[in-house]
Design a protein around this motif. Structure first.
Motif, PDB file in Angstrom:
ATOM      1  N   ASP A   1       0.819  -1.212   0.000  1.00 46.02           N
ATOM      2  CA  ASP A   1       0.000   0.000   0.000  1.00 46.02           C
ATOM      3  C   ASP A   1       0.853   1.263   0.000  1.00 46.02           C
ATOM      4  N   GLY A   2       2.182   1.132   0.260  1.00 48.32           N
ATOM      5  CA  GLY A   2       3.086   2.266   0.255  1.00 48.32           C
ATOM      6  C   GLY A   2       4.523   1.800   0.173  1.00 48.32           C
ATOM      7  N   TYR A   3       5.431   2.709  -0.181  1.00 50.04           N
ATOM      8  CA  TYR A   3       6.838   2.322  -0.341  1.00 50.04           C
ATOM      9  C   TYR A   3       7.700   3.521   0.043  1.00 50.04           C
ATOM     10  N   LEU A   4       8.558   3.337   1.065  1.00 51.08           N
ATOM     11  CA  LEU A   4       9.469   4.394   1.508  1.00 51.08           C
ATOM     12  C   LEU A   4      10.908   3.879   1.447  1.00 51.08           C
ATOM     13  N   MET A   5      11.806   4.791   1.195  1.00 52.20           N
ATOM     14  CA  MET A   5      13.235   4.444   1.145  1.00 52.20           C
ATOM     15  C   MET A   5      13.922   4.923   2.425  1.00 52.20           C
ATOM     16  N   ALA A   6      14.680   4.024   3.031  1.00 54.48           N
ATOM     17  CA  ALA A   6      15.415   4.357   4.262  1.00 54.48           C
ATOM     18  C   ALA A   6      16.775   4.971   3.899  1.00 54.48           C
ATOM     19  N   PRO A   7      17.308   5.850   4.756  1.00 48.93           N
ATOM     20  CA  PRO A   7      16.638   6.343   5.979  1.00 48.93           C
ATOM     21  C   PRO A   7      15.517   7.315   5.642  1.00 48.93           C
ATOM     22  N   VAL A   8      14.489   7.342   6.504  1.00 51.67           N
ATOM     23  CA  VAL A   8      13.334   8.204   6.284  1.00 51.67           C
ATOM     24  C   VAL A   8      13.196   9.149   7.460  1.00 51.67           C
ATOM     25  N   ASP A   9      12.784  10.363   7.192  1.00 48.36           N
ATOM     26  CA  ASP A   9      12.568  11.335   8.250  1.00 48.36           C
ATOM     27  C   ASP A   9      11.452  10.843   9.169  1.00 48.36           C
ATOM     28  N   PRO A  10      11.676  10.900  10.510  1.00 45.21           N
ATOM     29  CA  PRO A  10      10.651  10.395  11.433  1.00 45.21           C
ATOM     30  C   PRO A  10       9.265  11.026  11.210  1.00 45.21           C
ATOM     31  N   GLU A  11       9.230  12.335  10.950  1.00 49.51           N
ATOM     32  CA  GLU A  11       7.927  12.979  10.743  1.00 49.51           C
ATOM     33  C   GLU A  11       7.241  12.451   9.484  1.00 49.51           C
ATOM     34  N   GLU A  12       8.056  12.225   8.432  1.00 48.42           N
ATOM     35  CA  GLU A  12       7.470  11.691   7.196  1.00 48.42           C
ATOM     36  C   GLU A  12       6.922  10.285   7.421  1.00 48.42           C
ATOM     37  N   LEU A  13       7.711   9.473   8.210  1.00 48.75           N
ATOM     38  CA  LEU A  13       7.261   8.104   8.493  1.00 48.75           C
ATOM     39  C   LEU A  13       5.924   8.115   9.234  1.00 48.75           C
ATOM     40  N   VAL A  14       5.834   8.933  10.280  1.00 45.23           N
ATOM     41  CA  VAL A  14       4.589   8.984  11.067  1.00 45.23           C
ATOM     42  C   VAL A  14       3.436   9.501  10.204  1.00 45.23           C
ATOM     43  N   ALA A  15       3.712  10.513   9.381  1.00 44.81           N
ATOM     44  CA  ALA A  15       2.666  11.058   8.514  1.00 44.81           C
ATOM     45  C   ALA A  15       2.180  10.004   7.522  1.00 44.81           C
TER      46      ALA A  15
END
Length: 486
Positions: free
Chosen positions: A103-117
């Motif tokens: 349902d989503g795809y993020l690349m690490a490292p990720v900003d904590p605020e972006e992750l929570v959002a």
């Protein structure tokens, strides 16, 4: 009452990365469970899990495969999956992850605020999906209940769409018409008419309901395996906020038996009234000959007059019975129009009633002219019924007022009396058949009529394309109003 925080399964074989992600999510208020491999993730995931944050490169099985298994297992198919990877970071990796059901795809490292959002956004999506599924289940349940109610209804029911195409028809329709039923789903109005010409009047009601968006009522005759059947029909359109018709529901009630009984009764009344005429005429003529011959003593003369009076009353009753039968069986009381003045009709009627009620005051006022094409005899009968009723149901010391006013397009007649008001619950039925007004305490003897006078009056007025109305109250008295278009 506070809601339970969302449960997140954090899957990553790198301990340090897993700790940081779990720490960020924990501080954001989420419940977090950790897993270090794909198999461990599959074992820990359950229907209570809201979101899985899943590394793509795991030591045992690929995160892509884990996602596929989660999405294909009934217990976890509703779980959201967010890929988080520090190695599979190319555009092709992202596309492949989403194609495998993520349902989503993020690349690490990720900003904590972006992750929570991102987590909040996915959880909102999951909540919306749950609400949609719940709403869909409720809609499906209600639709099923509606289908069951329609299918089990005792009366025939048909549902049409906005074009007149049949959406559904219940079993009662097919039972009522047998092999003559043509209301199969998908059929059009023209298609059904081509198969069954007797549907013409009924389908015209459907078209009017579709065109106007207004409820249509009527009685139609339709062929069936049991012969001709009569149905009372109600067509109820469903419209949107802009007044556009979305669908029309047709409900029908088989009234064949009741209609046959009513027709038999009315035919019997007509024949009875006709056959009573001959002996009544013989009785009346004999009494008239006795009166003309003379030589009767006082008692004989009194009995002769009583016979004649009773014969006149019986003759009026028989004429009312015949008029009633004609109106019900022939579509209304026939009238023969000819040029004339309805004011002359009113004057003659008032003069006759003044003569027959010497102790009563009948006032007559007229304005304008009463020229037009009328059936003078029938109108005299109608006005006589109304003025006679006004005299009958008002105190003997009070006056009855008759007004006649001619306008450009119509003539209006008003008959007013100060008798006891007609009860509000009786007003809608005043012009019904077999109804008599409530008699005054001073009235004696049996009722002198059949309760058909006002019914026949309205039928005569309607045969002239007019209308008859009544208003009654304790303060204003009772007024009958007749409108006759020229």
């Amino acid at each position: 009452m506070t809601s339970t925080p969302a449960l997140i399964l954090n899957v990553n074989d790198d301990v340090a990365s897993r700790y940081v992600t779990s720490r960020v999510l924990g501080l954001a208020g989420f419940r977090v469970v950790d897993a270090g491999s794909g198999h461990e993730a599959l074992a820990l995931a359950s229907e209570e899990t809201d979101l899985v944050i899943l590394d793509v490169r795991l030591p045992d099985i690929s995160g892509l495969e884990v996602c596929q298994r989660l999405k294909s297992t009934p217990r976890t198919q509703g779980v959201l999956v967010l890929h988080l990877s520090a190695q599979a970071v190319g555009p092709g990796d992202r596309a492949q992850g989403l194609e495998h059901g993520a349902d989503g795809y993020l690349m690490a490292p990720v900003d904590p605020e972006e992750l929570v959002a991102q987590v909040h956004a996915l959880l909102r999506l999951r909540q919306a999906e749950r609400e949609v599924r719940e709403l869909s289940r409720e809609v499906a349940r209600q639709q099923k209940l509606l289908e069951l109610a329609i299918s089990s209804a005792a009366d025939p029911i048909v549902l049409y769409d906005e074009t007149g195409r049949v959406l559904s028809a219940n079993q009662a329709l097919y039972t009522s018409r047998g092999s003559r039923a043509v209301h199969a789903p998908g059929k059009t109005l023209n298609g059904m008419l081509a198969e069954d010409a007797s549907l013409g009047p009924y389908l015209e009601l459907v078209r009017v309901a579709l065109r106007t968006g207004k409820v249509q009522r009527g009685t139609v005759a339709l062929e069936s395996d049991r012969g001709l059947r009569h149905f009372d029909v109600v067509l109820s359109p469903t419209v949107d906020a802009n007044g556009q018709v979305l669908a029309v529901m047709s409900s029908m009630s088989d009234v064949t038996v009741a209609r046959s009984a009513e027709e038999f009764r009315e035919q019997f009344i007509g024949m009875l009234g006709h056959d009573l005429r001959n002996p009544l005429n013989a009785l009346s003529m004999s009494a008239q000959q006795l009166r003309r011959k003379g030589g009767l003593d006082e008692r004989q003369g009194m009995l002769t007059e009583r016979i004649l009076t009773s014969a006149d009353r019986m003759d009026r009753m028989i004429r009312q019975l015949l008029d009633f039968a004609r109106s019900r069986l022939g579509g209304g009381i026939p009238v023969v129009r000819a040029p004339g003045d309805v004011f002359d009709v009113v004057r003659r009627t008032v003069e006759e009633l003044r003569a027959s009620h010497p102790g009563r005051v009948v006032l007559l006022e007229s304005r304008g002219d009463g020229e037009g094409k009328w059936d003078s005899d029938r109108l005299e009968q109608a006005v006589g019924n109304l003025v006679g009723n006004a005299l009958k149901y008002s105190p003997s010391e009070s006056a009855v007022w008759v007004g006649a006013e001619g306008f450009e397009r119509e003539v209006v007649l008003r008959i007013h009396n100060h008798g006891s008001p007609i009860p509000p619950e009786d007003l809608p039925h005043v012009f019904g058949a077999w109804r008599r007004g409530r008699r005054l305490a001073s009235d004696v003897g049996a009722p002198s009529g059949l309760g058909l006078g006002l019914y026949i009056t309205r039928q005569i007025v309607r045969a002239h394309d007019g209308d008859a109305q009544v208003a009654s109250s304790a303060t204003d008295g009772t007024t009958f109003l007749i409108r006759l278009p020229r």
